[in-house]
Design an enzyme around this catalytic site. Structure first.
Site, PDB file in Angstrom:
ATOM      1  N   GLY A 217      49.614  37.032  -8.092  1.00  0.00           N
ATOM      2  CA  GLY A 217      50.202  37.003  -9.940  1.00  0.00           C
ATOM      3  C   GLY A 217      50.225  36.532 -10.353  1.00  0.00           C
ATOM      4  O   GLY A 217      51.344  37.131 -11.340  1.00  0.00           O
TER       5      GLY A 217
ATOM      6  N   SER B 142      51.062  34.189 -12.252  1.00  0.00           N
ATOM      7  CA  SER B 142      50.729  33.069 -13.702  1.00  0.00           C
ATOM      8  C   SER B 142      51.222  33.595 -14.669  1.00  0.00           C
ATOM      9  O   SER B 142      52.157  32.334 -15.523  1.00  0.00           O
ATOM     10  CB  SER B 142      49.846  32.412 -13.873  1.00  0.00           C
ATOM     11  OG  SER B 142      48.728  33.799 -14.105  1.00  0.00           O
TER      12      SER B 142
ATOM     13  N   GLY C  43      54.161  37.029 -16.209  1.00  0.00           N
ATOM     14  CA  GLY C  43      54.503  38.651 -16.431  1.00  0.00           C
ATOM     15  C   GLY C  43      55.451  38.518 -15.118  1.00  0.00           C
ATOM     16  O   GLY C  43      56.819  37.836 -14.489  1.00  0.00           O
ATOM     17  N   ILE C  44      55.169  39.439 -14.529  1.00  0.00           N
ATOM     18  CA  ILE C  44      56.400  39.744 -13.200  1.00  0.00           C
ATOM     19  C   ILE C  44      56.414  38.679 -12.449  1.00  0.00           C
ATOM     20  O   ILE C  44      57.667  38.662 -11.644  1.00  0.00           O
ATOM     21  CB  ILE C  44      56.605  41.356 -13.301  1.00  0.00           C
ATOM     22  CG1 ILE C  44      56.427  42.839 -14.151  1.00  0.00           C
ATOM     23  CG2 ILE C  44      57.872  42.105 -11.786  1.00  0.00           C
ATOM     24  CD1 ILE C  44      57.055  43.750 -13.296  1.00  0.00           C
ATOM     25  N   GLY C  45      55.144  38.035 -11.785  1.00  0.00           N
ATOM     26  CA  GLY C  45      55.122  37.843 -10.626  1.00  0.00           C
ATOM     27  C   GLY C  45      55.588  36.321 -10.760  1.00  0.00           C
ATOM     28  O   GLY C  45      56.143  35.692  -9.648  1.00  0.00           O
TER      29      GLY C  45
ATOM     30  N   LYS D 139      44.122  33.742 -10.528  1.00  0.00           N
ATOM     31  CA  LYS D 139      42.867  33.263 -11.122  1.00  0.00           C
ATOM     32  C   LYS D 139      43.009  32.907 -12.337  1.00  0.00           C
ATOM     33  O   LYS D 139      42.577  32.094 -12.169  1.00  0.00           O
ATOM     34  CB  LYS D 139      42.442  34.743 -11.843  1.00  0.00           C
ATOM     35  CG  LYS D 139      41.897  35.657 -10.549  1.00  0.00           C
ATOM     36  CD  LYS D 139      40.846  36.436 -10.877  1.00  0.00           C
ATOM     37  CE  LYS D 139      41.133  37.339 -12.167  1.00  0.00           C
ATOM     38  NZ  LYS D 139      39.836  37.851 -12.285  1.00  0.00           N
TER      39      LYS D 139
ATOM     40  N   ASP E  41      41.202  34.434  -6.516  1.00  0.00           N
ATOM     41  CA  ASP E  41      40.956  36.054  -6.703  1.00  0.00           C
ATOM     42  C   ASP E  41      41.417  36.596  -5.641  1.00  0.00           C
ATOM     43  O   ASP E  41      40.328  36.396  -4.707  1.00  0.00           O
ATOM     44  CB  ASP E  41      39.728  36.289  -7.272  1.00  0.00           C
ATOM     45  CG  ASP E  41      38.995  37.451  -8.100  1.00  0.00           C
ATOM     46  OD1 ASP E  41      39.972  38.476  -7.026  1.00  0.00           O
ATOM     47  OD2 ASP E  41      37.781  37.482  -8.692  1.00  0.00           O
TER      48      ASP E  41
ATOM     49  N   TYR F  62      43.367  55.173 -11.556  1.00  0.00           N
ATOM     50  CA  TYR F  62      44.911  53.993 -11.564  1.00  0.00           C
ATOM     51  C   TYR F  62      45.763  54.343 -10.314  1.00  0.00           C
ATOM     52  O   TYR F  62      45.591  53.605  -9.587  1.00  0.00           O
ATOM     53  CB  TYR F  62      45.048  54.008 -12.904  1.00  0.00           C
ATOM     54  CG  TYR F  62      46.376  52.989 -12.792  1.00  0.00           C
ATOM     55  CD1 TYR F  62      46.577  51.727 -12.390  1.00  0.00           C
ATOM     56  CD2 TYR F  62      47.736  53.857 -13.592  1.00  0.00           C
ATOM     57  CE1 TYR F  62      47.695  50.894 -12.537  1.00  0.00           C
ATOM     58  CE2 TYR F  62      49.087  53.099 -13.012  1.00  0.00           C
ATOM     59  CZ  TYR F  62      48.832  52.119 -12.660  1.00  0.00           C
ATOM     60  OH  TYR F  62      49.753  50.975 -12.677  1.00  0.00           O
TER      61      TYR F  62
ATOM     62  N   LYS G 295      46.393  52.547  -7.519  1.00  0.00           N
ATOM     63  CA  LYS G 295      48.156  52.006  -7.427  1.00  0.00           C
ATOM     64  C   LYS G 295      49.094  52.523  -5.984  1.00  0.00           C
ATOM     65  O   LYS G 295      49.522  52.293  -5.441  1.00  0.00           O
ATOM     66  CB  LYS G 295      49.495  52.004  -8.201  1.00  0.00           C
ATOM     67  CG  LYS G 295      50.300  51.309  -9.102  1.00  0.00           C
ATOM     68  CD  LYS G 295      49.721  50.210  -9.201  1.00  0.00           C
ATOM     69  CE  LYS G 295      50.907  48.762  -9.649  1.00  0.00           C
ATOM     70  NZ  LYS G 295      50.747  47.435  -9.597  1.00  0.00           N
TER      71      LYS G 295
END
Length: 413
Positions: free
Chosen positions: A17, A19, A21-23, A42, A74, A168, A172
């Site tokens: 992940g 691409s 945000g946090i990643g 993805k 994915d 959720y 998580k």
């Protein structure tokens, strides 16, 4: 900001992940040391609503002095993960660090959560994290300073963190249970830790969940990147910890947290799973003049008139109705019973409930919750509501008019 020490120079990070945000923020922080970064996500083509692709993220990594390998992945697909891991080995010779960042979120109750959403969250958060770890661990065991870092919360079993979004929370916490088990299983061989933010972080997901203006209640992803960098710079004996970004940085001598705020000085929205219950968080934000982006539904009326309306809607859904309508609706409701709801008259035998639909809606209808109830009771037609300004419609107006046929059917019940 936490200064780079160079400790990640030459190390290879596999970040899911990454691409945006946090990643991506963690990837860019490592890039400043000259690290190798596998961007496993993805998004290969630009998304109409979300910024960034694996290729734009890779370019940013290289612009900062790192080396990048963008991989279309994915993490629910074992073959795609296997291929990305092998590409990383072929290009960089090994993997030193795995950051399990990819995650899916849907904050709805049990009756309102479609199984597609349940499967998505369990598939990405729990199964994806477990599988990616399983496939990367054989290579981490060959590293001199191996780490797994999961972006997941402490295991707080207070029921308040389950009651409004059980699916959720289970998904998580599945990531956190991977930390609990793998840290012990590979103690002395691989450092396995979890990191969670003290406050909400401004990301594309947060913007969609919180709506317009939520950003000023958030911190930037830089605080998570700095905290992750500090953890990944530790020896492999530092393992089995459930860490919070603020605490990590204070131990590193960083005490000015306001520098990470999107709007310095504005009250911040505390994140889930930590000290306070959602109701207390909402009250705290309102007292300080901020908008609680995740204000929970009133506990005294868990269903309410909107849920009652949707129970009736679900009762008249049919394959015939779907074939005659062929549209996916989203209702953004304000007022006493505010919330987001969906009506699927496009797929199978249809569906309806709380939360955003699984795909982009054909029509988004924005109105007061009291007018919504009147509309579905046949007392207010969409066309008249639109003309009077009580209803705003985004999308195909003809599809909105098609709802009147269904409402007439409901009014007879």
């Amino acid at each position: 900001m936490l200064a780079n020490s160079g400790k990640l120079a030459g190390r290879t990070l596999f970040i899911t992940g990454a691409s945006r945000g946090i990643g991506k923020a963690i990837a860019l922080k490592a890039a400043r040391d000259g690290a190798n970064v596998v961007i496993a996500a993805k998004t290969a083509q630009p998304h109409p609503k979300l910024p960034g692709t694996i290729y734009s993220a890779a370019q940013e990594v290289e612009n900062l002095g790192g080396k990048a390998l963008p991989c279309v992945v994915d993490i629910r697909d074992e073959k795609q993960v296997e291929d990305a891991v092998q590409k990383a080995i072929d290009k960089f010779g090994g993997i030193d660090i795995l950051v399990n960042n990819a995650s899916a979120i849907n904050l709805t109750g049990t009756l309102e959560t479609p199984m597609k959403k349940v499967d998505l969250m369990l598939g990405i958060n729990l199964r994806g994290t477990y599988m990616t770890s399983k496939l990367v661990i054989p290579h981490l065991l060959k590293s001199s300073s191996p780490h797994i870092l999961n972006l997941s919360p402490p295991l707080n079993l207070n029921p308040v963190w389950f009651k409004n979004h059980t699916a959720y929370t289970m998904a998580k916490y599945g990531m956190s249970m991977c930390v609990l088990g793998m840290a012990e299983e590979f103690r002395g061989q691989i450092a396995v830790n979890a990191l969670w933010p003290r406050t909400a972080i401004q990301t594309a997901a947060m913007d969609m969940l919180g709506g317009e203006g939520v950003g000023k209640q958030c911190r930037t992803a830089d605080i998570m990147a700095d905290a992750a960098y500090a953890i990944l710079s530790r020896p492999k004996t530092f393992t089995g910890h459930f860490l919070v970004d603020e605490d990590v940085l204070r131990e590193q001598g960083v005490h000015d947290m306001d520098q990470y705020a999107v709007q310095p000085g504005h009250p911040l929205l505390p994140d889930f799973f930590l000290d306070q219950a959602p109701e207390a968080l909402a009250q705290q934000m309102e007292q300080h003049g901020a908008t609680p982006a995740f204000k929970p539904p009133p506990s005294s009326s868990p269903g309410g008139p909107i849920e009652s309306t949707f129970e009736v809607i679900r009762g008249v859904l049919s394959e015939e109705l779907v074939k005659s309508t062929k549209a996916l609706y989203q209702f953004d409701l304000s007022g006493e019973h505010a919330g987001v709801w969906f009506l699927d008259l496009k797929n199978g035998t249809g569906g309806a409930g709380r939360g955003q639909p699984d795909a982009d809606p054909d029509v988004v209808m924005t109105m007061d919750s009291s007018d919504f109830s009147k509309m579905f009771a046949g007392k207010l037609k969409p066309t008249l509501a639109f003309m009077s300004g009580k209803l705003r419609i985004k999308g195909d107006m003809t599809l909105a008019i098609k709802l009147e046929k269904m409402m007439g059917r409901m009014a007879k019940l």
